[in-house]
Design a protein around this motif. Structure first.
Motif, mmCIF file in Angstrom:
data_model
loop_
_atom_site.group_PDB
_atom_site.id
_atom_site.type_symbol
_atom_site.label_atom_id
_atom_site.label_comp_id
_atom_site.label_asym_id
_atom_site.label_seq_id
_atom_site.Cartn_x
_atom_site.Cartn_y
_atom_site.Cartn_z
ATOM 1 N N UNK A 20 3.502 1.154 12.815
ATOM 2 C CA UNK A 20 2.167 0.950 12.277
ATOM 3 C C UNK A 20 1.924 -0.525 11.972
ATOM 4 N N UNK A 21 0.829 -1.022 12.444
ATOM 5 C CA UNK A 21 0.404 -2.362 12.070
ATOM 6 C C UNK A 21 -0.686 -2.236 11.017
ATOM 7 N N UNK A 22 -0.503 -2.911 9.905
ATOM 8 C CA UNK A 22 -1.437 -2.779 8.793
ATOM 9 C C UNK A 22 -2.032 -4.139 8.473
ATOM 10 N N UNK A 23 -3.337 -4.169 8.351
ATOM 11 C CA UNK A 23 -3.979 -5.430 7.999
ATOM 12 C C UNK A 23 -4.808 -5.279 6.736
ATOM 13 N N UNK A 24 -4.654 -6.245 5.862
ATOM 14 C CA UNK A 24 -5.378 -6.249 4.600
ATOM 15 C C UNK A 24 -6.605 -7.138 4.708
ATOM 16 N N UNK A 25 -7.558 -6.939 3.826
ATOM 17 C CA UNK A 25 -8.749 -7.759 3.795
ATOM 18 C C UNK A 25 -8.463 -9.231 3.543
ATOM 19 N N UNK A 26 -7.321 -9.534 2.919
ATOM 20 C CA UNK A 26 -6.959 -10.925 2.631
ATOM 21 C C UNK A 26 -6.372 -11.613 3.853
ATOM 22 N N UNK A 27 -6.176 -10.834 4.936
ATOM 23 C CA UNK A 27 -5.649 -11.425 6.157
ATOM 24 C C UNK A 27 -4.170 -11.183 6.365
ATOM 25 N N UNK A 28 -3.508 -10.645 5.359
ATOM 26 C CA UNK A 28 -2.090 -10.360 5.478
ATOM 27 C C UNK A 28 -1.863 -9.208 6.467
ATOM 28 N N UNK A 29 -0.921 -9.399 7.387
ATOM 29 C CA UNK A 29 -0.628 -8.383 8.390
ATOM 30 C C UNK A 29 0.832 -7.991 8.279
ATOM 31 N N UNK A 30 1.120 -6.702 8.386
ATOM 32 C CA UNK A 30 2.499 -6.240 8.338
ATOM 33 C C UNK A 30 2.692 -5.118 9.345
ATOM 34 N N UNK A 31 3.900 -5.046 9.901
ATOM 35 C CA UNK A 31 4.260 -3.921 10.758
ATOM 36 C C UNK A 31 5.256 -3.069 9.988
ATOM 37 N N UNK A 57 -0.544 2.846 0.434
ATOM 38 C CA UNK A 57 -0.081 1.525 0.865
ATOM 39 C C UNK A 57 -0.794 0.449 0.060
ATOM 40 N N UNK A 58 -0.100 -0.633 -0.187
ATOM 41 C CA UNK A 58 -0.765 -1.758 -0.821
ATOM 42 C C UNK A 58 -0.247 -3.042 -0.222
ATOM 43 N N UNK A 59 -1.063 -4.054 -0.300
ATOM 44 C CA UNK A 59 -0.731 -5.349 0.269
ATOM 45 C C UNK A 59 0.268 -6.071 -0.620
ATOM 46 N N UNK A 60 1.293 -6.645 -0.012
ATOM 47 C CA UNK A 60 2.306 -7.341 -0.793
ATOM 48 C C UNK A 60 1.837 -8.728 -1.228
ATOM 49 N N UNK A 61 0.750 -9.189 -0.642
ATOM 50 C CA UNK A 61 0.255 -10.507 -1.025
ATOM 51 C C UNK A 61 -0.789 -10.404 -2.138
ATOM 52 N N UNK A 62 -1.786 -9.514 -1.957
ATOM 53 C CA UNK A 62 -2.886 -9.470 -2.930
ATOM 54 C C UNK A 62 -2.922 -8.165 -3.726
ATOM 55 N N UNK A 63 -2.109 -7.175 -3.317
ATOM 56 C CA UNK A 63 -2.081 -5.918 -4.048
ATOM 57 C C UNK A 63 -3.202 -4.965 -3.675
#
Ligand SMILES: [Zn+2]
Length: 100
Positions: A20-31, A57-63
């Motif tokens: 899974x590729x996940x993208x956050x609104x802050x631009x952070x991307x994770x697989x 799921x939550x973003x590790x950069x912005x939460x």
């Protein structure tokens, strides 16, 4: 959410060998490693339908919650820090912990 219509649940993705590729609104991307994630969701009895995945799921950069979830070939190595149990012993501990 623009998930491929062929795939409905996390299990479908794992069966196809995808991650899974996940993208956050802050631009952070994770697989994310989909196989481990599936097991993790099963342990918690969370909904594994693709459009429900972001609830846990939550973003590790912005939460924040991921804005987009895309399918990625498993050849693309997971970039997200592995937050899932690695050994069988760790998995057992998770499952026991949830039952007690
Ligand atoms: Zn973010």
């Amino acid at each position: 959410m623009g998930a491929n219509a062929k795939y409905e649940t996390l299990s479908d993705i794992v069966r196809k060998g995808l991650n899974l590729g996940v993208q956050c609104g802050c631009g952070n991307v994770a697989v994310i490693d989909a196989a481990r994630m599936e097991r993790w969701y099963m342990c918690h009895m969370w909904d594994k339908r693709l459009h429900m995945l972001r609830d846990h799921l939550y973003c590790l950069r912005c939460g924040g919650r991921p804005r987009e979830i895309r399918l990625r070939p498993s050849g693309q190595v997971p970039t997200a820090p592995n937050r899932f149990p690695v050994t069988e012993e760790q998995w057992v501990r998770v499952i026991r912990g949830l039952r007690s």
